[in-house]
Design an enzyme around this catalytic site. Structure first.
Site, PDB file in Angstrom:
ATOM      1  N   GLU A  60       0.938  -1.167   0.004  1.00  0.00           N
ATOM      2  CA  GLU A  60      -0.115   0.001   0.029  1.00  0.00           C
ATOM      3  C   GLU A  60       0.785   1.197  -0.079  1.00  0.00           C
ATOM      4  O   GLU A  60       1.778   1.339   0.855  1.00  0.00           O
ATOM      5  CB  GLU A  60      -0.899   0.011   1.104  1.00  0.00           C
ATOM      6  CG  GLU A  60      -1.521   1.251   1.577  1.00  0.00           C
ATOM      7  CD  GLU A  60      -2.519   1.658   0.400  1.00  0.00           C
ATOM      8  OE1 GLU A  60      -3.172   0.966  -0.128  1.00  0.00           O
ATOM      9  OE2 GLU A  60      -2.334   2.930   0.083  1.00  0.00           O
ATOM     10  N   CYS A  73     -11.623   4.751   1.557  1.00  0.00           N
ATOM     11  CA  CYS A  73     -12.937   5.105   2.251  1.00  0.00           C
ATOM     12  C   CYS A  73     -12.563   5.724   3.519  1.00  0.00           C
ATOM     13  O   CYS A  73     -13.172   6.567   3.968  1.00  0.00           O
ATOM     14  CB  CYS A  73     -13.751   3.588   2.229  1.00  0.00           C
ATOM     15  SG  CYS A  73     -15.069   3.871   3.362  1.00  0.00           S
ATOM     16  N   GLY A 103      -5.874   0.968   4.988  1.00  0.00           N
ATOM     17  CA  GLY A 103      -7.172   1.031   4.968  1.00  0.00           C
ATOM     18  C   GLY A 103      -7.830   1.472   3.741  1.00  0.00           C
ATOM     19  O   GLY A 103      -9.077   1.153   3.577  1.00  0.00           O
ATOM     20  N   HIS A 130     -45.611   4.418  13.586  1.00  0.00           N
ATOM     21  CA  HIS A 130     -46.157   5.876  13.363  1.00  0.00           C
ATOM     22  C   HIS A 130     -45.405   6.713  14.358  1.00  0.00           C
ATOM     23  O   HIS A 130     -45.265   6.210  15.603  1.00  0.00           O
ATOM     24  CB  HIS A 130     -47.655   5.843  13.464  1.00  0.00           C
ATOM     25  CG  HIS A 130     -48.289   7.350  13.475  1.00  0.00           C
ATOM     26  ND1 HIS A 130     -48.101   8.320  12.294  1.00  0.00           N
ATOM     27  CD2 HIS A 130     -48.532   8.114  14.454  1.00  0.00           C
ATOM     28  CE1 HIS A 130     -48.527   9.462  12.605  1.00  0.00           C
ATOM     29  NE2 HIS A 130     -48.731   9.596  14.022  1.00  0.00           N
TER      30      HIS A 130
HETATM   31  C1  LIG Z   1     -15.420  11.992  -2.160  1.00  0.00           C
HETATM   32  C2  LIG Z   1     -15.786  10.547  -2.311  1.00  0.00           C
HETATM   33  C3  LIG Z   1     -16.713   9.912  -1.419  1.00  0.00           C
HETATM   34  C4  LIG Z   1     -17.399   8.718  -1.451  1.00  0.00           C
HETATM   35  N1  LIG Z   1     -18.287   8.370  -0.519  1.00  0.00           N
HETATM   36  C5  LIG Z   1     -18.721   7.073  -0.634  1.00  0.00           C
HETATM   37  C6  LIG Z   1     -19.840   6.823   0.119  1.00  0.00           C
HETATM   38  O1  LIG Z   1     -20.199   7.461   0.937  1.00  0.00           O
HETATM   39  N2  LIG Z   1     -20.018   5.505   0.099  1.00  0.00           N
HETATM   40  C7  LIG Z   1     -19.709   4.370  -0.633  1.00  0.00           C
HETATM   41  O2  LIG Z   1     -19.968   3.523  -0.672  1.00  0.00           O
HETATM   42  N3  LIG Z   1     -18.550   4.917  -1.621  1.00  0.00           N
HETATM   43  C8  LIG Z   1     -18.093   6.029  -1.509  1.00  0.00           C
HETATM   44  N4  LIG Z   1     -17.152   6.527  -2.345  1.00  0.00           N
HETATM   45  C9  LIG Z   1     -16.500   5.513  -3.330  1.00  0.00           C
HETATM   46  C10 LIG Z   1     -15.557   4.379  -2.355  1.00  0.00           C
HETATM   47  O3  LIG Z   1     -14.556   5.346  -1.470  1.00  0.00           O
HETATM   48  C11 LIG Z   1     -14.765   3.700  -3.083  1.00  0.00           C
HETATM   49  O4  LIG Z   1     -15.683   3.018  -3.992  1.00  0.00           O
HETATM   50  C12 LIG Z   1     -14.278   2.741  -1.926  1.00  0.00           C
HETATM   51  O5  LIG Z   1     -13.272   2.895  -1.085  1.00  0.00           O
HETATM   52  C13 LIG Z   1     -13.615   1.269  -2.914  1.00  0.00           C
HETATM   53  O6  LIG Z   1     -12.531   1.440  -3.163  1.00  0.00           O
HETATM   54  P1  LIG Z   1     -11.518   0.281  -3.672  1.00  0.00           P
HETATM   55  O7  LIG Z   1     -11.772  -0.861  -2.848  1.00  0.00           O
HETATM   56  O8  LIG Z   1     -11.598   0.223  -5.060  1.00  0.00           O
HETATM   57  O9  LIG Z   1     -10.105   0.967  -3.860  1.00  0.00           O
HETATM   58  P2  LIG Z   1      -9.438   2.111  -2.753  1.00  0.00           P
HETATM   59  O10 LIG Z   1      -9.962   2.016  -1.251  1.00  0.00           O
HETATM   60  O11 LIG Z   1      -9.308   3.244  -3.385  1.00  0.00           O
HETATM   61  O12 LIG Z   1      -7.966   1.550  -2.481  1.00  0.00           O
HETATM   62  C14 LIG Z   1      -7.137   1.590  -3.253  1.00  0.00           C
HETATM   63  C15 LIG Z   1      -5.542   1.524  -2.747  1.00  0.00           C
HETATM   64  O13 LIG Z   1      -4.456   1.165  -3.603  1.00  0.00           O
HETATM   65  C16 LIG Z   1      -3.732   1.966  -3.392  1.00  0.00           C
HETATM   66  N5  LIG Z   1      -2.523   1.703  -4.507  1.00  0.00           N
HETATM   67  C17 LIG Z   1      -2.890   2.248  -5.819  1.00  0.00           C
HETATM   68  N6  LIG Z   1      -1.821   1.787  -6.610  1.00  0.00           N
HETATM   69  C18 LIG Z   1      -1.036   1.377  -5.741  1.00  0.00           C
HETATM   70  C19 LIG Z   1       0.258   1.105  -6.210  1.00  0.00           C
HETATM   71  N7  LIG Z   1       0.972   0.970  -7.365  1.00  0.00           N
HETATM   72  N8  LIG Z   1       1.048   0.815  -5.189  1.00  0.00           N
HETATM   73  C20 LIG Z   1       0.760   0.412  -3.914  1.00  0.00           C
HETATM   74  N9  LIG Z   1      -0.608   1.009  -3.668  1.00  0.00           N
HETATM   75  C21 LIG Z   1      -1.366   1.482  -4.704  1.00  0.00           C
HETATM   76  C22 LIG Z   1      -3.999   3.314  -2.991  1.00  0.00           C
HETATM   77  O14 LIG Z   1      -3.272   4.230  -2.402  1.00  0.00           O
HETATM   78  C23 LIG Z   1      -5.384   2.960  -2.324  1.00  0.00           C
HETATM   79  O15 LIG Z   1      -5.191   2.950  -0.764  1.00  0.00           O
HETATM   80  C24 LIG Z   1     -16.531   7.848  -2.519  1.00  0.00           C
HETATM   81  C25 LIG Z   1     -15.645   8.105  -3.326  1.00  0.00           C
HETATM   82  C26 LIG Z   1     -15.345   9.633  -3.232  1.00  0.00           C
HETATM   83  C27 LIG Z   1     -14.231  10.068  -4.283  1.00  0.00           C
END
Ligand SMILES: Cc1cc2nc3c(=O)[nH]c(=O)nc-3n(C[C@H](O)[C@H](O)[C@H](O)COP(=O)(O)OP(=O)(O)OC[C@H]3O[C@@H](n4cnc5c(N)ncnc54)[C@H](O)[C@@H]3O)c2cc1C
Length: 465
Positions: free
Chosen positions: A36, A44, A41, A446
């Site tokens: 990471e 999110c 984490g 209600h």
């Molecule tokens: C402003 C905002 C608000 C949101 N609010 C909501 C909400 O209220 N409810 C909801 O369900 N969803 C929400 N989302 C969407 C939600 O955050 C994501 O869908 C969720 O976090 C899942 O992401 P993921 O598991 O695909 O990857 P992520 O959680 O994005 O994790 C990917 C990780 O990979 C790491 N990474 C990337 N490339 C590399 C690399 N080459 N080497 C090492 N590490 C790397 C990154 O640092 C990151 O930590 C929101 C999004 C945004 C932008």
């Protein structure tokens, strides 16, 4: 060439799916390493869902204080301290990071802080944040690298150093005039929150309506809600050029159906879509194909084009929600244990955390029309739900789609208070395959918001004979 350290399970990116998979595999006795680069984490808890909802809650408090007199509470003149708003959010994030580190420790999965890229199939080179590199090979590899905010190619935009949601959540000052580029979910949540903190806010949206995937009546209700809050919204607006710098003075030249217009603001927030973090990480070397937009090609079991390599969450093109990334983890976990789960036909709910929030599960009218599904539509204004009279939150409406032939519920949308919670009731009925009449005829408490479901489903038109 340096010798690779061999592990059973290698996870690149510790998003929602990646971290749960790592914890699960490590608990099961597999030697597991997670790479990471920044966010313990994932997005999110650090920069997306939870921090944005934290600051949105601060904005709600500001709004309640502003309107306190209407509820009989007399306050002095209020003001918002953005440094404290940010500190409250930072404290929460710190607690969440500590919670994640404990989970890593308890699981036995090794968390390696650094940036990974493939140098051979199933083999990563990791540039460690503390210096140096490590090379790791996994028997099984899982990709969960997520997405980042897209900065559209508009002349002057990148040079204006616009805010994305990440920097916006780190502001310790109030923009005097925030221009928000984009009219989707991220934009709408931030636009309303900053308006409530006290900024002047202008939303510039390319498409003909806000929340482009929602039905026009829903989009229009959000527009009216924003207008009532004093937010300026410019629709069907193509941004031609950006000048200046966000944080100082920035101006947008925009073409609208009414001609060209210039909008001047103090700050610019870009919320115009997402780009997968799949460039420059050696996916070609790993035999992992991506589509034209850079999303990793997976089948409905989330297997990539490389053997023993899976992709999960947003980078795999899954719906962009934390709960979907979590479900991606469950699909892979269950399939590795001999199951046959797929991503097909998932019932995916979502919530937009404006005030009042928008929640939807299943089809809306737009989807139904596109798929040629015949539906019966029932609506109910939130003002007809008596609970909203007690809280003075009468804006919005509920809408249900019921199959034209059977009594199956096909979709539910609500723009109103507690929408996310009320939606879960309908989602449960849909999962259970209950006819809409079960909710229509239920005795609902209600006065609750969910009580409105009885009246909503009473409004379902009879089947055509
Ligand atoms: C402003 C905002 C608000 C949101 N609010 C909501 C909400 O209220 N409810 C909801 O369900 N969803 C929400 N989302 C969407 C939600 O955050 C994501 O869908 C969720 O976090 C899942 O992401 P993921 O598991 O695909 O990857 P992520 O959680 O994005 O994790 C990917 C990780 O990979 C790491 N990474 C990337 N490339 C590399 C690399 N080459 N080497 C090492 N590490 C790397 C990154 O640092 C990151 O930590 C929101 C999004 C945004 C932008």
């Amino acid at each position: 060439m340096a010798q690779s350290e061999q592990v059973d399970v290698l996870v690149l990116g510790s998003g929602e799916a990646g971290k749960y998979l790592a914890w699960h595999m490590a608990h099961a006795g597999q030697r597991t390493a997670v790479v990471e680069r920044q966010w313990v984490g994932g997005s999110c808890p650090n920069i997306n869902c939870l921090p944005s909802k934290n600051e949105i809650w601060s904005a709600k408090v500001a709004d309640l204080v502003r309107h306190a007199a209407a509820f009989g509470t007399v306050t002095g003149p209020g003001s918002v301290d953005m440094a404290r708003v940010r500190q409250r959010k930072r404290d929460m994030v710190e607690g969440l990071i500590a919670m994640h580190l404990e989970r890593y420790q308890a699981s036995g999965a090794e968390l390696i802080m650094g940036t990974g890229r493939f140098v051979a199939p199933k083999t990563l080179e990791v540039r460690l944040n503390d210096g140096g590199t490590r090379r790791l090979a996994g028997d099984r590899v899982f990709l969960n690298v997520g997405t980042h905010a897209t900065i559209p190619e508009i002349p002057g935009l990148a040079a204006a150093q616009p805010l994305t949601h990440i920097e916006a959540l780190e502001l310790d000052r109030l923009p005097s005039h925030l221009i928000v580029l984009g009219g989707g979910y991220v934009s709408l949540e931030f636009a309303q929150a900053y308006r409530r903190f006290g900024s002047r806010v202008t939303v510039v949206e390319h498409g003909p309506q806000l929340a482009g995937r929602e039905d026009p009546d829903v989009a229009d209700a959000i527009l009216q809600m924003f207008k009532a809050d004093g937010i300026d919204v410019v629709l069907a607006a193509e941004t031609l050029r950006v000048q200046g710098r966000s944080g100082a003075r920035v101006s947008l030249l925009v073409r609208t159906p009414h001609g060209e217009q210039t909008f001047d603001g103090s700050d610019l927030l870009v919320a115009a879509g997402r780009t997968p973090n799949t460039t420059g990480i050696g996916l070609d070397v790993a035999g992992v194909q991506v589509d034209a937009r850079g999303y990793i090609t997976v089948n409905d079991r989330l297997e990539t084009t490389a053997p023993e390599v899976w992709a999960m969450g947003e980078c795999a093109g899954s719906a962009q929600f934390t709960h979907v990334s979590f479900d991606d983890f469950r699909i892979i976990r269950d399939n590795l244990a001999g199951g046959h789960r797929t991503t097909r036909d998932r019932l995916i709910p979502f919530c937009l955390f404006t005030d009042p929030p928008l929640a939807r599960v299943g089809l809306n009218e737009r989807d139904a029309r596109r798929r040629g599904v015949e539906v019966r539509v029932a609506t109910l204004p939130m003002s007809a739900v008596l609970r909203t009279r007690t809280t003075a939150e009468t804006q919005g409406f509920m809408k249900a789609l019921v199959d034209a032939q059977s009594d199956r519920i096909l979709g539910f949308t609500m723009l109103g208070p507690e929408a996310g919670e009320v939606m879960a009731v309908v989602q449960t009925a849909m999962l259970a395959g209950l006819p809409y009449t079960a909710l229509r005829d239920a005795i609902l408490t209600h006065p609750t918001m969910a009580e409105g479901l009885g009246s909503l489903f009473t409004n379902v038109p009879a089947k055509a004979t």
